[in-house]
Design an enzyme around this catalytic site. Structure first.
Site, short mmCIF file in Angstrom:
data_model
loop_
_atom_site.label_atom_id
_atom_site.label_comp_id
_atom_site.label_asym_id
_atom_site.label_seq_id
_atom_site.Cartn_x
_atom_site.Cartn_y
_atom_site.Cartn_z
CD GLU A 15 4.20 0.07 5.11
OE1 GLU A 15 3.04 -0.39 4.94
OE2 GLU A 15 4.83 0.71 4.26
CE LYS B 227 14.80 -9.32 -5.58
NZ LYS B 227 13.82 -8.45 -6.26
CB CYS C 117 0.04 -0.59 2.04
SG CYS C 117 1.26 0.56 2.59
C1 SIN Z 1 2.87 2.02 0.77
O1 SIN Z 1 1.86 1.95 0.11
O2 SIN Z 1 3.57 1.01 0.97
C2 SIN Z 1 3.39 3.31 1.35
C3 SIN Z 1 2.51 4.44 1.14
C4 SIN Z 1 3.03 5.72 1.69
O3 SIN Z 1 4.17 5.81 2.18
O4 SIN Z 1 2.28 6.69 1.65
#
Ligand code: SIN
Length: 488
Positions: free
Chosen positions: A257, A181, A291
């Site tokens: 994550e 999804k 993130c």
């Molecule tokens: C993310 O922001 O969820 C992943 C960032 C990354 O893989 O560098």
């Protein structure tokens, strides 16, 4: 079709059990371009029934896929990788259109995303069990690694390609099947990946993509359905918590994550040029919507002013605009709510005494744009110190001692990424060991690649993606206790 050279990558139907599903009984929704606000496409709204269909198809497909040889799965993943590389320009264009990141960054994301398929095509053939010395001389202990089963992936809008391949690559390599999804804001990239998966020879039901903006309906089935044995999610800590609760009823294995609030520590002995360039990447990649993006930049007293001046100069020169235009470095944020949050964080920090070095206002480039901003001497009680801003705002805090910096960096429920800049090897070791984070960038602001284990500690998540560990998340260990072996 928006200028794709391969028009068949423009897919606006869900992909379930190897079929393109253009209509459901729940209508459709408009997908808009965050740079212009224009409607890009109209997508079907999948809900519970379509989700069940995809899960049941994935379960049927699992029966066969799990029995294929690791080499067969590796070959298919390798073909999928090669098709992604060949379609690089088109995929990047789709990412920029629906997510907004500058085209050069989108090309980088396609390479990054494809690298997971190549990596896990190689890992597929390296899954190994153990033989363990048994307690009794008549017994032998052997472990097998077997695919978990049907997996559900809920992926975010900020990396529309990479967050899918980082999950689907290891899942399919292990012999699992997957229902994805994607975020409702970025389905086009996911659907183009499904088209390429089909061309690569991924059988019907092994990889399905659900479209729709009723995340509760789809997420509720993905987390509640007994046939789904694993959930892998990238997104906010808040949503992760809910998904974990929902998955508890059927005891699913979960990989999470989640949110970041990453600290950066810049020590007096840092190479100033390296620190400026490193923080620029750590902060402004994807307009601050990552993130692992730097959210709190702690700079030691002795280097603070020099760093702040040089950094603000670089930030003020960043070119803002539609990611399809040449030379643009900062695209739009994903929507108006994201811009409101950035503005609120800036106003809060200034209200508490922070100094504005550049930016600080909405950009004239359009409704979803915010000017790249640097704030200096941000007080520790500002909202930006506690919450992820997820936008192009760099908050600089001052510190004196190493222990103080580490305490400030760790003063959060998050623990995804952290960064430090120093030339002192002993300090680098000491601080790296003390930082409560799953990943530490040392003299670099860019830590993401397929060979590295990506993931967090504390409330930033569970499990690791990428690297040799990534495939383990999709495997169960079965132990065979074999009796009656009399030694000769
Ligand atoms: C993310 O922001 O969820 C992943 C960032 C990354 O893989 O560098």
């Amino acid at each position: 079709m928006d200028n794709l050279s391969d028009k068949s990558l423009w897919r606006t139907a869900a992909y379930i059990d190897g079929q393109w599903v253009g209509e459901t009984s729940h209508g459709s929704y408009d997908l808009t371009n965050p740079a212009t606000g224009a409607v890009l496409a109209v997508l079907p709204r999948c809900k519970e029934a379509e989700t069940d269909r995809a899960i049941e198809a994935a379960n049927r497909a699992f029966g066969q896929w799990r029995k294929t040889s690791a080499q067969h799965r590796a070959d298919i993943l390798r073909r999928w990788y090669e098709l992604m590389v060949a379609a690089r320009e088109d995929l990047a264009r789709l990412i920029t259109l629906e997510e907004g990141k500058p085209l050069s960054e989108a090309l980088g994301e396609v390479d990054y995303a494809a690298s997971f398929l190549r990596w896990f095509s190689e890992e597929a053939t390296r899954v190994r069990g153990d033989t363990i010395p048994a307690k009794l001389t008549s017994q032998r202990i052997v472990t097998l690694k077997q695919p978990i089963g049907v997996c559900a992936a809920i992926t975010p809008w900020n990396f529309p390609a990479a967050m899918i391949t980082r999950k689907a690559g290891p899942a399919l390599a292990a012999g699992c099947t997957m229902v994805v999804k994607p975020a409702s804001q970025t389905p086009l990239t996911a659907l183009a990946l499904a088209e390429l998966a089909e061309r690569a020879g991924v059988p019907a039901g092994v990889f399905s993509v659900l479209t729709g903006n009723d995340t509760r309906a789809i997420g509720g089935r993905l987390t509640g359905h007994d046939l789904v044995r694993k959930l892998t999610f990238t997104g906010s800590t808040e949503v992760g918590r809910v998904l974990l609760q929902q998955s508890a009823a059927t005891i699913k294995t979960c990989s999470m994550e989640l949110g970041g609030n990453a600290p950066v520590l810049i020590f007096d002995d840092a190479d100033l040029d390296k620190a400026v360039e490193g923080v620029l990447v750590a902060k402004f990649r994807n307009s601050g919507q990552s993130c692992v993006g730097a959210n709190r930049i702690y700079v030691q007293n002795g280097i603070f002013d020099a760093f702040a001046e040089r950094f603000a100069e670089r930030v003020a020169a960043l070119k803002v605009g539609n990611g399809l235009e040449d030379g643009v470095e900062i695209g739009p944020l994903i929507d108006g709510g994201a811009v409101d949050k950035v503005q609120a964080h800036v106003e809060d920090a200034i209200g508490r005494g922070a100094k504005l070095l550049c930016g600080g206002v909405r950009s004239e480039a359009g409704a979803n744009f915010f000017a790249p901003t640097v704030l200096a001497d941000v007080p520790a009680d500002a909202d930006i110190a506690r919450e992820e801003t997820f936008g192009p705002v760099a908050a600089l805090f001052r510190f004196r001692e190493d222990a103080e910096a580490v305490a400030l960096a760790n003063d959060t429920e998050y623990g995804l990424a952290a960064y430090l800049f120093s030339r002192d090897a002993a300090r680098i070791w000491r601080v790296s060991e003390a930082l409560e984070a799953g990943m530490v960038g040392i003299n670099t602001g860019f830590i993401s690649n397929e060979a590295a284990p990506f993931g967090g500690v504390k409330q930033s998540g569970l499990g690791r993606e990428g690297s040799h560990l990534g495939i383990e998340e999709f495997l169960e260990v079965k132990y065979l206790c074999w009796d009656g072996v009399t030694p000769l």
